[in-house]
Enzyme design. Sequence first.
Site, mmCIF file in Angstrom:
data_model
loop_
_atom_site.group_PDB
_atom_site.id
_atom_site.type_symbol
_atom_site.label_atom_id
_atom_site.label_comp_id
_atom_site.label_asym_id
_atom_site.label_seq_id
_atom_site.Cartn_x
_atom_site.Cartn_y
_atom_site.Cartn_z
ATOM 1 N N SER A 187 -6.350 -17.540 -23.742
ATOM 2 C CA SER A 187 -6.660 -18.689 -22.885
ATOM 3 C C SER A 187 -6.405 -18.377 -21.416
ATOM 4 O O SER A 187 -5.571 -17.536 -21.080
ATOM 5 C CB SER A 187 -5.846 -19.914 -23.323
ATOM 6 O OG SER A 187 -4.461 -19.678 -23.249
ATOM 7 N N LYS A 212 -2.553 -15.843 -27.160
ATOM 8 C CA LYS A 212 -1.982 -15.275 -25.943
ATOM 9 C C LYS A 212 -2.393 -16.138 -24.751
ATOM 10 O O LYS A 212 -3.547 -16.129 -24.323
ATOM 11 C CB LYS A 212 -2.466 -13.843 -25.698
ATOM 12 C CG LYS A 212 -1.614 -13.109 -24.657
ATOM 13 C CD LYS A 212 -2.334 -11.975 -23.978
ATOM 14 C CE LYS A 212 -3.022 -12.410 -22.718
ATOM 15 N NZ LYS A 212 -2.104 -12.901 -21.637
ATOM 16 N N GLY A 265 -11.998 -16.428 -19.927
ATOM 17 C CA GLY A 265 -11.396 -15.607 -18.892
ATOM 18 C C GLY A 265 -12.463 -14.833 -18.141
ATOM 19 O O GLY A 265 -13.622 -15.251 -18.078
ATOM 20 N N SER A 266 -12.093 -13.690 -17.595
ATOM 21 C CA SER A 266 -13.011 -12.946 -16.745
ATOM 22 C C SER A 266 -14.047 -12.186 -17.557
ATOM 23 O O SER A 266 -13.804 -11.778 -18.700
ATOM 24 C CB SER A 266 -12.230 -11.963 -15.866
ATOM 25 O OG SER A 266 -11.847 -10.825 -16.607
ATOM 26 N N THR A 267 -15.194 -11.997 -16.935
ATOM 27 C CA THR A 267 -16.276 -11.251 -17.565
ATOM 28 C C THR A 267 -15.849 -9.822 -17.853
ATOM 29 O O THR A 267 -16.154 -9.262 -18.921
ATOM 30 C CB THR A 267 -17.517 -11.264 -16.654
ATOM 31 O OG1 THR A 267 -17.941 -12.617 -16.473
ATOM 32 C CG2 THR A 267 -18.654 -10.449 -17.241
ATOM 33 N N VAL A 269 -12.832 -8.545 -18.451
ATOM 34 C CA VAL A 269 -11.924 -8.453 -19.594
ATOM 35 C C VAL A 269 -12.680 -8.665 -20.905
ATOM 36 O O VAL A 269 -12.477 -7.953 -21.892
ATOM 37 C CB VAL A 269 -10.771 -9.475 -19.453
ATOM 38 C CG1 VAL A 269 -9.950 -9.542 -20.738
ATOM 39 C CG2 VAL A 269 -9.875 -9.115 -18.276
ATOM 40 N N GLU A 293 -16.236 -17.579 -23.163
ATOM 41 C CA GLU A 293 -16.745 -18.225 -21.945
ATOM 42 C C GLU A 293 -16.106 -17.491 -20.783
ATOM 43 O O GLU A 293 -14.878 -17.409 -20.693
ATOM 44 C CB GLU A 293 -16.413 -19.717 -21.947
ATOM 45 C CG GLU A 293 -17.089 -20.494 -20.831
ATOM 46 C CD GLU A 293 -16.188 -20.710 -19.636
ATOM 47 O OE1 GLU A 293 -16.455 -20.087 -18.581
ATOM 48 O OE2 GLU A 293 -15.227 -21.472 -19.750
ATOM 49 N N CYS A 327 -14.396 -22.379 -13.588
ATOM 50 C CA CYS A 327 -15.539 -21.497 -13.849
ATOM 51 C C CYS A 327 -16.848 -22.201 -13.538
ATOM 52 O O CYS A 327 -17.878 -21.550 -13.360
ATOM 53 C CB CYS A 327 -15.510 -21.011 -15.292
ATOM 54 S SG CYS A 327 -15.170 -22.300 -16.489
ATOM 55 N N GLU A 425 -18.255 -13.460 -7.777
ATOM 56 C CA GLU A 425 -17.383 -14.577 -8.144
ATOM 57 C C GLU A 425 -16.062 -14.457 -7.398
ATOM 58 O O GLU A 425 -15.392 -13.425 -7.462
ATOM 59 C CB GLU A 425 -17.129 -14.582 -9.652
ATOM 60 C CG GLU A 425 -16.288 -15.767 -10.097
ATOM 61 C CD GLU A 425 -15.916 -15.719 -11.572
ATOM 62 O OE1 GLU A 425 -15.860 -16.778 -12.197
ATOM 63 O OE2 GLU A 425 -15.681 -14.599 -12.092
#
Length: 543
Positions: A187, A212, A265-267, A269, A293, A327, A425
Amino acid sequence: MTHGSFQTPLPKNEPVRAYAPGSDEKRRLKAELKRLSGETVEVPLIIGGQEVRTGNTAPMVMPHDHSHQLGVFHQAGPDEVAAAIDAATKAKAAWAAMPWEERAAIFLRVGEMLATSHRDVLNASTMLNQSKTVHQAEIDAACETIDFMRFNVHYAERLYAEQPESSAGLWNRLEHRPLDGFVFAISPFNFTSIAANLPSAPAMLGNTVVWKPASTSVYSNYFLMKLFQAAGLPDGVVNFVPGRGGTVGNPVVADRRLAGIHFTGSTQVFRGIWSSIGQNIAGYGQYPRIVGETGGKDFVFVHASADSEEVAAGLVRGAFEYQGQKCSAASRAYVPKSLWGDVRDRLAAMLSEVRMGDVADFRNFVGAVIDQKSFDEKKQAIEAARASSDAEVVLGGECDDSVGWFVQPTVIQALDPRYDTMERELFGPVLTVHVYEDAAFEETLELCDTTSEYALTGAVFATDRAAVRKATDVLRFAAGNFYVNDKPTGAVVGQQPFGGSRASGTNDKAGSILNLMRWVSPRTIKENFLPPRDWKYPFLGEE
């Protein structure tokens, strides 16, 4: 064992409290903010229902007052990760065997407890830990989390009711099994409600979870985990494992029992996780479900027929609420030349009234960005725009990290439509505007569609219906959540299912039944009441 065709309560969206001056709800929340601010918390891991302290701790601070430490949290290592996976595996059989309505009752209780007794603590911890204003915390930590509990239970009921047709003499059934293994929920810091949904949605369907949380939101997420426990969630169903991304994630992704990833989270990762799963695909007991997402470079496209005041208000709210750390936040805008002067002046007037500071002061509209790394990134982008011949900082732009990580709401005008901040971003209170010639409406729509790799949210402002129709068609794949004459943020569970595609994720639509479908593995059962007694078919009787 009870028997019946049970129906869950019809879900309704939780009303947003106003926290008006002099109200009891404001008084209670202020008292909770004061209480939490005056104490420190030591957050353990929670594995199989047991608190685990590793001694490897990290601080939890207020972003708007980074010298104020809320406490410390223990970080997981490889041994704790292995223990969490084992605990999820051990709890799986009993949890999956529990009647669905009993599982549903636990999460319905989470929602009702949050609507009443636990609302203030979750809102206050979110405000302090993530620098959210009272309104942003209320719509997130309280209302959206409550909505996820109520609506997802309802969607689970509908999913279980999905059954096939049966021919004469046959009974066809569809068993909606949980996945064969455990789910890994990862998350983000920016929404407590997402932290609630990522582990709970799979769990409602009988899955067990290793969760996590983001390191910058462990404080509020710990109170959320304690709420799950208080509502009666059995030990081991959700295992709370904060820690460094790779330290926790790598051994989880390498485990053959992994059945699914629920990620926000981030693209970058997410792509790394997907790549690791692909490289390890032959080593799993099943093909893991991957639901994510990720990032966004969300647009507001303004047509010459739009109302300038509505546009300016939509940009202020869409770009700068919660410091642009959504986001879905408006990050780039396309404004026709005929409207830009008026829109810019209205933006300047509105932003001159916006207050920034400690979120415990309810008069503030903007808090701090989440950490030093985020602050530095925004500051560097603003300084680069000041130095560039392709861009100009037209509003805001001040940055100060002496007390908190404060970045003033900033508007950059990009002369080059593909200038860096039109494409990259930033995840902060920085809006970049490109001014286009009115006659170039259709060409600029194409530009909007192709400028960014992301496709999460977007909005069009226009009163000309043909222009709305054209924008809706051209930008069909540029946003999974598309808004007409509204800001591109604020999706409501049950009303605007959330998610996008391209580099913005798998578009599995959190807040709808579509997301829950990803956490079951259906089994078809065919029962024949009159099995044939002869192997021969009638066509065999004649040449």
